[in-house]
Design a protein around this motif. Sequence first.
Motif, short mmCIF file in Angstrom:
data_model
loop_
_atom_site.label_atom_id
_atom_site.label_comp_id
_atom_site.label_asym_id
_atom_site.label_seq_id
_atom_site.Cartn_x
_atom_site.Cartn_y
_atom_site.Cartn_z
N LEU B 57 10.45 -47.39 -16.62
CA LEU B 57 10.86 -45.56 -16.92
C LEU B 57 12.81 -46.28 -16.90
CD1 LEU B 57 11.21 -43.31 -16.14
CD2 LEU B 57 11.99 -44.01 -13.32
N GLN B 58 13.66 -45.24 -17.62
CA GLN B 58 14.18 -45.64 -18.00
C GLN B 58 15.63 -44.17 -17.09
OE1 GLN B 58 16.17 -48.18 -20.26
NE2 GLN B 58 13.01 -47.75 -20.93
N LYS B 59 14.76 -43.31 -16.48
CA LYS B 59 16.58 -42.23 -16.33
C LYS B 59 15.65 -41.90 -15.07
CE LYS B 59 20.30 -39.81 -17.42
NZ LYS B 59 20.71 -38.68 -18.93
N ILE B 60 16.01 -41.37 -14.10
CA ILE B 60 15.36 -40.40 -12.78
C ILE B 60 16.33 -39.63 -12.45
CG2 ILE B 60 14.62 -39.99 -11.05
CD1 ILE B 60 13.53 -42.80 -11.38
N GLY B 61 16.25 -38.21 -12.90
CA GLY B 61 18.00 -37.30 -12.42
C GLY B 61 17.17 -36.24 -10.73
N LYS B 62 16.16 -36.46 -11.12
CA LYS B 62 15.32 -35.89 -9.92
C LYS B 62 13.75 -36.12 -9.12
CE LYS B 62 13.60 -31.22 -10.63
NZ LYS B 62 14.26 -30.41 -11.27
N ILE B 63 13.95 -36.06 -7.83
CA ILE B 63 12.87 -36.94 -7.13
C ILE B 63 12.55 -34.97 -5.97
CG2 ILE B 63 11.46 -38.27 -5.43
CD1 ILE B 63 14.12 -40.20 -6.34
N ILE B 64 11.02 -35.14 -6.01
CA ILE B 64 10.92 -34.50 -5.37
C ILE B 64 9.29 -34.92 -4.50
CG2 ILE B 64 9.45 -31.65 -5.69
CD1 ILE B 64 10.62 -31.63 -8.49
N ILE B 65 9.81 -33.89 -3.43
CA ILE B 65 8.35 -34.75 -2.04
C ILE B 65 8.61 -33.12 -2.06
CG2 ILE B 65 10.72 -35.20 -0.65
CD1 ILE B 65 8.28 -38.25 -0.06
N GLU B 66 6.46 -33.93 -1.17
CA GLU B 66 6.11 -32.48 -0.29
C GLU B 66 5.72 -33.33 0.74
OE1 GLU B 66 3.39 -30.69 -2.75
OE2 GLU B 66 4.26 -30.38 -4.41
N SER B 67 6.11 -32.80 1.44
CA SER B 67 5.63 -33.95 2.94
C SER B 67 5.88 -32.51 4.55
CB SER B 67 7.48 -34.38 3.11
OG SER B 67 7.96 -33.69 3.98
#
Lengths: 186, 135
Positions: B57-67
């Motif tokens: 992967l080159q780039k991450i802008g957002k992480i979404i986590i359901e918990s």
Amino acid sequence: MGKLSAKCIVAGDSTVGKSTLIQLFRSDGSHFPKNYSLTTTMDVITKTVQIPDSGDIVELFLCDSPGKAMFYEMTEGLWDQPGALCLVFDVTSETSFSNCGRWLQRIKSKTTSPYLPGVLVGNKTDLSGRRAVEKIQAEEWAASHGLEYFETSAKELENFDQPFRALAKSFHRLYQERVENFKSLL
Amino acid sequence: MTRAGDLCLSSAGARVSLATSSDDRHPAECIIDGNPETFWTTTGMFPQEFIISLNGLQKIGKIIIESSSVRSLKIYTSATKEPTDFEPCTDRELEHVEGQFHTEEITVSITGRPIDLHFSILQGLLWFAGIGATM
């Protein structure tokens, strides 16, 4: 199969037999420490308990804590986030029984959870002639604080594993309830 | 560029390379299986951790986590070949809402080559936490 882990605080006045009970439980009754040795730091003893009819196991991290005030104060910080509690008193010592309330408060102040699985253990029932705390009295106190009551004689190898197995079971039940709760949310 | 939502799925080549709790009815693979009905449970005591290794992967802008029942979360990243040398990326105090899985969107700016995402649950409620998905 699931493997659960529970941090279990074992507390009570000094010389009531906390370490002896834990050592017996750890060794399945084969190791009874004959000489008294004062616990000055917190020892952590792990023991795995099978939960009947489930295929699951609970690993208990038994925190053997000093009963003497001076050493207790130094180790209190290690009690953070307990998952279960085991209060021990000596049935021949009224003081050790009446101090259980204080030990309970100390442990409860370390958790944010409204419910903590717990047992009260009256040890040294072999000294029946010197008994100072009646079974019914201890049972009532335990029930009023949501604890299950057990009587043990570490010396006679009686019931020493029952309180710990009961704790593992309650912890397992809590886990199952939690998982059911998660399922219902999705 | 790959769409952000696809990266943390097993179908996109992601895998769980470490999880500190195991109950084979609710394994950590549930986090990345893309099925909203499944979840991973932690089985007692905190911290609890899991590492998701991404398929390049080159780039991450957002992480979404359901918990559910997660109170405090820390995320580390590693760009080495093996999941080692993790560097702190972000930490979050999550709002726990009783009676629902909580969705948290965490804006991050990860450039370079983050291959592994390391999630550490520092604090939870009632000893057990559930993780439904990460995206």
